[in-house]
Structures are given as C-alpha cells and as structure tokens.
Scaffold this motif. Structure first.
Motif, PDB file in Angstrom:
ATOM      1  N   UNK A  77     -13.646  -9.349 -12.702  1.00 55.77           N
ATOM      2  CA  UNK A  77     -14.973  -9.115 -13.280  1.00 55.77           C
ATOM      3  C   UNK A  77     -15.655  -7.959 -12.555  1.00 55.77           C
ATOM      4  N   UNK A  78     -15.497  -7.928 -11.247  1.00 58.90           N
ATOM      5  CA  UNK A  78     -16.108  -6.851 -10.458  1.00 58.90           C
ATOM      6  C   UNK A  78     -15.592  -5.483 -10.896  1.00 58.90           C
ATOM      7  N   UNK A  79     -14.297  -5.376 -11.147  1.00 62.20           N
ATOM      8  CA  UNK A  79     -13.726  -4.101 -11.589  1.00 62.20           C
ATOM      9  C   UNK A  79     -14.244  -3.706 -12.972  1.00 62.20           C
ATOM     10  N   UNK A  80     -14.358  -4.686 -13.854  1.00 54.07           N
ATOM     11  CA  UNK A  80     -14.891  -4.417 -15.193  1.00 54.07           C
ATOM     12  C   UNK A  80     -16.308  -3.881 -15.092  1.00 54.07           C
ATOM     13  N   UNK A  81     -17.122  -4.524 -14.252  1.00 55.97           N
ATOM     14  CA  UNK A  81     -18.518  -4.104 -14.105  1.00 55.97           C
ATOM     15  C   UNK A  81     -18.620  -2.712 -13.487  1.00 55.97           C
ATOM     16  N   UNK A  82     -17.800  -2.461 -12.485  1.00 51.98           N
ATOM     17  CA  UNK A  82     -17.817  -1.151 -11.839  1.00 51.98           C
ATOM     18  C   UNK A  82     -17.441  -0.061 -12.837  1.00 51.98           C
ATOM     19  N   UNK A  83     -16.429  -0.325 -13.643  1.00 52.90           N
ATOM     20  CA  UNK A  83     -15.984   0.645 -14.646  1.00 52.90           C
ATOM     21  C   UNK A  83     -17.068   0.888 -15.691  1.00 52.90           C
ATOM     22  N   UNK A  84     -17.823  -0.161 -16.002  1.00 56.29           N
ATOM     23  CA  UNK A  84     -18.882  -0.044 -17.010  1.00 56.29           C
ATOM     24  C   UNK A  84     -20.176   0.508 -16.428  1.00 56.29           C
ATOM     25  N   UNK A  85     -20.245   0.584 -15.072  1.00 56.69           N
ATOM     26  CA  UNK A  85     -21.467   1.060 -14.429  1.00 56.69           C
ATOM     27  C   UNK A  85     -22.590   0.040 -14.496  1.00 56.69           C
ATOM     28  N   UNK A  86     -22.213  -1.268 -14.443  1.00 62.01           N
ATOM     29  CA  UNK A  86     -23.191  -2.343 -14.523  1.00 62.01           C
ATOM     30  C   UNK A  86     -22.969  -3.337 -13.391  1.00 62.01           C
ATOM     31  N   UNK A  87     -23.992  -4.109 -13.066  1.00 61.67           N
ATOM     32  CA  UNK A  87     -23.851  -5.157 -12.070  1.00 61.67           C
ATOM     33  C   UNK A  87     -23.296  -6.414 -12.733  1.00 61.67           C
ATOM     34  N   UNK A  88     -22.794  -7.330 -11.895  1.00 63.13           N
ATOM     35  CA  UNK A  88     -22.220  -8.564 -12.429  1.00 63.13           C
ATOM     36  C   UNK A  88     -23.272  -9.411 -13.138  1.00 63.13           C
ATOM     37  N   UNK A  89     -24.510  -9.279 -12.766  1.00 62.52           N
ATOM     38  CA  UNK A  89     -25.589  -9.995 -13.458  1.00 62.52           C
ATOM     39  C   UNK A  89     -25.557  -9.705 -14.944  1.00 62.52           C
ATOM     40  N   UNK A  90     -25.311  -8.449 -15.294  1.00 63.27           N
ATOM     41  CA  UNK A  90     -25.300  -8.084 -16.702  1.00 63.27           C
ATOM     42  C   UNK A  90     -24.022  -8.543 -17.402  1.00 63.27           C
ATOM     43  N   UNK A  91     -22.953  -8.699 -16.641  1.00 64.74           N
ATOM     44  CA  UNK A  91     -21.736  -9.247 -17.236  1.00 64.74           C
ATOM     45  C   UNK A  91     -22.002 -10.657 -17.758  1.00 64.74           C
ATOM     46  N   UNK A  92     -22.644 -11.482 -16.919  1.00 64.46           N
ATOM     47  CA  UNK A  92     -22.816 -12.895 -17.263  1.00 64.46           C
ATOM     48  C   UNK A  92     -23.931 -13.146 -18.275  1.00 64.46           C
ATOM     49  N   UNK A  93     -24.685 -12.126 -18.636  1.00 68.20           N
ATOM     50  CA  UNK A  93     -25.648 -12.321 -19.717  1.00 68.20           C
ATOM     51  C   UNK A  93     -24.946 -12.262 -21.081  1.00 68.20           C
ATOM     52  N   UNK A  94     -23.721 -11.709 -21.110  1.00 72.72           N
ATOM     53  CA  UNK A  94     -22.985 -11.595 -22.365  1.00 72.72           C
ATOM     54  C   UNK A  94     -21.693 -12.389 -22.409  1.00 72.72           C
ATOM     55  N   UNK A  95     -21.067 -12.639 -21.246  1.00 74.26           N
ATOM     56  CA  UNK A  95     -19.763 -13.307 -21.211  1.00 74.26           C
ATOM     57  C   UNK A  95     -19.737 -14.381 -20.130  1.00 74.26           C
ATOM     58  N   UNK A  96     -19.013 -15.466 -20.415  1.00 69.93           N
ATOM     59  CA  UNK A  96     -18.905 -16.557 -19.447  1.00 69.93           C
ATOM     60  C   UNK A  96     -17.978 -16.190 -18.298  1.00 69.93           C
ATOM     61  N   UNK A  97     -16.876 -15.502 -18.625  1.00 69.13           N
ATOM     62  CA  UNK A  97     -15.858 -15.193 -17.625  1.00 69.13           C
ATOM     63  C   UNK A  97     -14.935 -14.101 -18.178  1.00 69.13           C
ATOM     64  N   UNK A  98     -13.868 -13.799 -17.464  1.00 72.67           N
ATOM     65  CA  UNK A  98     -12.921 -12.757 -17.898  1.00 72.67           C
ATOM     66  C   UNK A  98     -12.283 -13.109 -19.231  1.00 72.67           C
ATOM     67  N   UNK A  99     -11.928 -14.385 -19.395  1.00 72.97           N
ATOM     68  CA  UNK A  99     -11.294 -14.803 -20.640  1.00 72.97           C
ATOM     69  C   UNK A  99     -12.223 -14.578 -21.829  1.00 72.97           C
ATOM     70  N   UNK A 100     -13.502 -14.847 -21.625  1.00 75.65           N
ATOM     71  CA  UNK A 100     -14.477 -14.644 -22.697  1.00 75.65           C
ATOM     72  C   UNK A 100     -14.571 -13.167 -23.061  1.00 75.65           C
ATOM     73  N   UNK A 101     -14.489 -12.300 -22.058  1.00 71.13           N
ATOM     74  CA  UNK A 101     -14.490 -10.863 -22.336  1.00 71.13           C
ATOM     75  C   UNK A 101     -13.228 -10.456 -23.083  1.00 71.13           C
ATOM     76  N   UNK A 102     -12.076 -10.959 -22.648  1.00 70.88           N
ATOM     77  CA  UNK A 102     -10.830 -10.632 -23.348  1.00 70.88           C
ATOM     78  C   UNK A 102     -10.910 -11.064 -24.802  1.00 70.88           C
TER      79      UNK A 102
END
Length: 213
Positions: free
Chosen positions: A45-70
């Motif tokens: 998740x950290x790598x995904x966020x870094x690549x997107x230029x976002x913090x992990x806080x913003x990841x979890x506002x849209x997805x539960x986990x890596x599987x949810x993103x996939x």
C-alpha cells in the motif's frame, strides 16, 4: 466555520467529492502501473501511495486494502474493455462474421497493446483471493454472453441454446488462455496472427453449431 462547511469547501473549482474521485483515479492508475509491472504480491500500500503522490490516509478513504484496490483496477479495466468490445461488434452488425472479428480485434488489441493491462487482467487476478476468483469467473461468463448475443438464438430445440452457451464459454476461455500464454512469452505470434486465429476458431464454431455450410 462548521465541519460541514469545511468539508464542502471548493478548492480550484472542485468540491470534496470531486477531489476524492480524483484521488481514487490516481490510486487506480498507480495500481495498474505497479500491479501490472512488479506484480500484485510484490507491491505494498505504501508503494502504491508513493507512486500516486498521496498519503496512506487517502488510500483508505477509497479502498479497504490492497485486494480492494486490485479489484477496483480490474473492474475498471473490464468495464472499459467490455463496453468497447460490445460497441465494436454492434457497429459491424448485422454480419455475424464481421461482428465477431470486430469484437475480437478490440479485445485482443487492448490487452496486447498494453503489457500492464494484459498482466493484470490475465495473470495477477488469478487466485489473488476467493472474491477476485468469483469475479473473474463472472467476467468470463459475461464475455461468453456477449458472444451468444452476437450469434443470436439458434433454430431448433432447447438443446441448441445449451450448446451455444457451452460453445461460447469454450471460445472465450480458449482466447483467454491463448493470451495468457502469449503474454508470458510462450507463443511467438503477431497481434494480427492472434486475431486471425481466434476469428477462424469463432467462425468455425459458429458455422458448426448453426449448421451453416
């Protein structure tokens, strides 16, 4: 200023909902880039966020986990590919041969033309989780139904409908596995050769089940 007013403030002409959607889109793109190159199992998740230029806080506002993103990346790709495949087939109506070729051409070129999409759709989702495996099977049935809709109802008894359903599923599964093999480098063929072969198989099957000469 109240919390509701703060949440609803506009920045750069975009409200909170639009900004969240933009962040989700960036994460989807990041998932495609990383899962489609390094592979789902190797990306955090950290790598995904870094690549997107976002913090992990913003990841979890849209997805539960890596599987949810996939799942999100996969579903967005399938929605687009399915719509474009159906549109191409419909534009070639009413000639069934032309419809089948047009649909196959869009489907195969879309995946063969982007290694990230091919890897994610054909390889990375396989066995990733029970949820994704159910969704992957649903997608195969959806594409088989699309083939059946192009061919249309066959004359004859109810068994003809069952035969069409099984034939369509066999063809869709065959194309899927051929593209997996090609993506992994086991088949030395051009995209045009892939399209020609798959179209030949589809037409041969269509003529066989419809008793056409």
């Amino acid at each position: 200023m109240t919390g509701a007013q703060t949440a609803g403030r506009r920045y750069g002409g975009r409200d909170a909902t639009q900004r969240q959607q933009e962040r989700r889109t960036r994460l989807i793109q990041s998932g495609l880039d990383l899962f489609g190159t390094a592979g789902y199992a190797s990306v955090s998740v950290k790598q995904v966020c870094s690549h997107a230029g976002l913090t992990e806080r913003y990841f979890y506002e849209s997805f539960r986990d890596r599987e949810d993103l996939l799942a999100g990346v996969y579903n967005e790709l399938i929605t687009t590919i399915s719509a474009e495949t159906a549109q191409a087939a419909a534009a070639a109506a009413p000639d069934v041969d032309a419809q089948l070729r047009a649909g196959l051409e869009v489907f195969i070129r879309t995946l063969a033309g982007d290694a990230r999409k091919a890897r994610l759709v054909l390889i990375e989702v396989v066995g990733a989780s029970p949820r994704l495996e159910v969704r992957r099977r649903e997608v195969l049935h959806e594409f088989a139904a699309m083939v059946g809709a192009v061919v249309g109802p066959l004359p004859g008894p109810e068994t003809s409908s069952n035969r069409l359903t099984m034939t369509a599923m066999s063809l869709v599964g065959g194309v899927n596995e051929l593209l997996v093999d090609w993506t992994l480098g086991h088949q030395n063929a051009t995209v045009e050769e892939l399209i020609d072969l798959c179209h030949t198989l589809y037409i041969a099957a269509y003529r066989a089940i419809s008793d056409q000469p």
